[in-house]
Design an enzyme around this catalytic site. Structure first.
Site, short mmCIF file in Angstrom:
data_model
loop_
_atom_site.label_atom_id
_atom_site.label_comp_id
_atom_site.label_asym_id
_atom_site.label_seq_id
_atom_site.Cartn_x
_atom_site.Cartn_y
_atom_site.Cartn_z
CB SER A 265 -1.07 -0.08 1.24
OG SER A 265 -1.88 0.95 0.99
CB THR A 266 1.08 3.97 2.25
OG1 THR A 266 -0.35 4.42 2.43
CG2 THR A 266 1.82 5.56 2.22
CG HIS B 248 -4.11 -0.82 -0.73
ND1 HIS B 248 -3.86 -0.91 0.61
CD2 HIS B 248 -4.72 -2.28 -1.28
CE1 HIS B 248 -4.22 -2.09 1.30
NE2 HIS B 248 -4.69 -2.88 0.05
CG MET C 174 -2.32 2.97 7.90
SD MET C 174 -2.80 4.81 7.78
CE MET C 174 -3.84 4.91 9.47
CG ASP D 176 -5.72 -5.44 2.78
OD1 ASP D 176 -6.29 -6.47 2.76
OD2 ASP D 176 -5.62 -4.95 1.36
#
Length: 362
Positions: free
Chosen positions: A181-182, A207, A300, A303
């Protein structure tokens, strides 16, 4: 009791409507507040001289100076976590990849007046992106060479519940499933660029909003020895290729005889995301079992933690990115806490482990 310090946000966008909409979505969260707004980068620079926000949301197309130029200047002089907020039109997708390479920690879709479900999901996405950005580890950068109500769903919404037995015996085909993700766009670039042409097949959930994953995959494809592209429904999973889940759609692994393929479909948010790492990992646990490698990287939230735990229980080898090399040590941390990670390593070692463990299963 001392009140929790709020995350302070600066909104930089030339549209007064967008500034107002973003401000209302941000301030709907009790832990977030809008510190200031600016109609262009010059106004933002003036305000930054006296007060520094925790996070900046930044438009791309603005008068006097475009957002990408401002981002490069900011990240080379005074790094602040930046989320680029843009409409998904025209050449925006490639521009957003440029923004990520310039140092943006995330990209989000500019909110618009739409269905209640869209606005709820936009609120969750924006608020989570800001929280993640506020915890990002930043350093001064040089340009990279070109090459509301919270839906609570589990992977059960997309797949059958986990089975008690392993999916199947060992085979000669290894599948690598990666979730990020991030900070994941840069982390994925490091991993994929280090892989040889004969690397085991890789399926990835990063993501990212709809419309951006195709350009992201194309950019990676230009700088890697393997083939990288956005996944299509029914694509075969083959050696020397990485498939990236399309934004806003879940991706799952299926098996037909000795062959693997991916299924792309819509569905509810799972673990607050679509595509969801949990959905991908659970499908890999069910379809590949011990014939898989799971990798969870910077991002973050939680998930992927549940899905990776199921992968490990099914006999897969699981790898987590360590805290020191993560932009946001959230997803790997939660997977570690869940007992889902077999080994935690620095980002620079992940590609070597993929090749080594992939070879061991052949």
């Amino acid at each position: 009791m001392t009140a929790q310090k709020k995350i302070r946000v600066m909104i930089v966008d030339d549209s007064a409507v967008v500034r107002q909409t973003l401000a209302s979505l941000i301030e709907a969260a009790p832990d977030l507040e809008v510190m200031a707004t600016a109609a262009d980068p010059f106004q933002a620079a003036q305000k930054l001289r006296t007060e520094a926000p925790d996070v900046i949301t930044l438009d791309v197309e603005m008068p006097r100076m475009d957002g990408i130029t401002f981002l490069r200047k900011l990240m080379s002089q005074r790094p602040v976590p930046v989320i680029v907020c843009s409409s998904l039109v025209g050449e925006g997708t490639r521009t957003m990849i440029d923004a990520l390479e310039a140092g943006a920690v995330d990209i989000i879709q500019k909110p618009s007046v739409a269905t209640r479900e869209f606005l709820e999901e936009s609120t969750i996405r924006i608020q989570d992106a800001i929280r993640a950005a506020a915890g990002a580890r930043l350093s001064k950068r040089r340009p990279v060479p070109r090459g509301g109500p919270e839906p609570r769903q589990s992977a059960d919404a997309m797949l059958a519940p986990p089975t008690r037995s392993r999916a199947m015996a060992k085979t000669t085909q290894t599948v690598v499933a990666v979730g990020a993700s991030t900070g994941g766009t840069e982390a994925l670039r490091h991993v994929l660029e280090a892989l040889p042409p004969y690397a085991p097949p890789i399926i990835i959930v990063q993501h990212m909003p709809a419309g951006f994953t195709k350009a992201f995959a194309e950019r990676l494809d230009q700088s890697t020895q393997i083939t990288v592209r956005e996944a299509r429904d029914g694509d075969s999973v083959i050696r020397g290729q990485a498939l990236i889940a399309p934004g806003n759609q879940h991706m799952m692994l299926h098996r037909s005889g000795a062959n693997y393929f991916v299924k792309i479909q819509e569905g509810p948010l799972v673990s607050r995301h679509r595509p969801s790492v949990d959905v991908l990992f659970r499908s890999v646990a069910q379809s590949a079992g011990p014939n898989a490698i799971g990798v969870i990287m910077t991002g973050m939230g939680n998930d992927g933690a549940t899905g990776m735990k199921e992968m490990r229980a099914a006999g897969a080898h699981t790898i987590g990115q360590n805290e020191a090399s993560c932009v946001v040590y959230g997803m790997p941390k939660e997977a570690m806490k869940a007992g889902a990670v077999a080994e935690e390593v620095d980002l620079q070692k992940i590609s070597g482990l993929i090749v080594r463990h992939g070879a061991e299963t052949v």
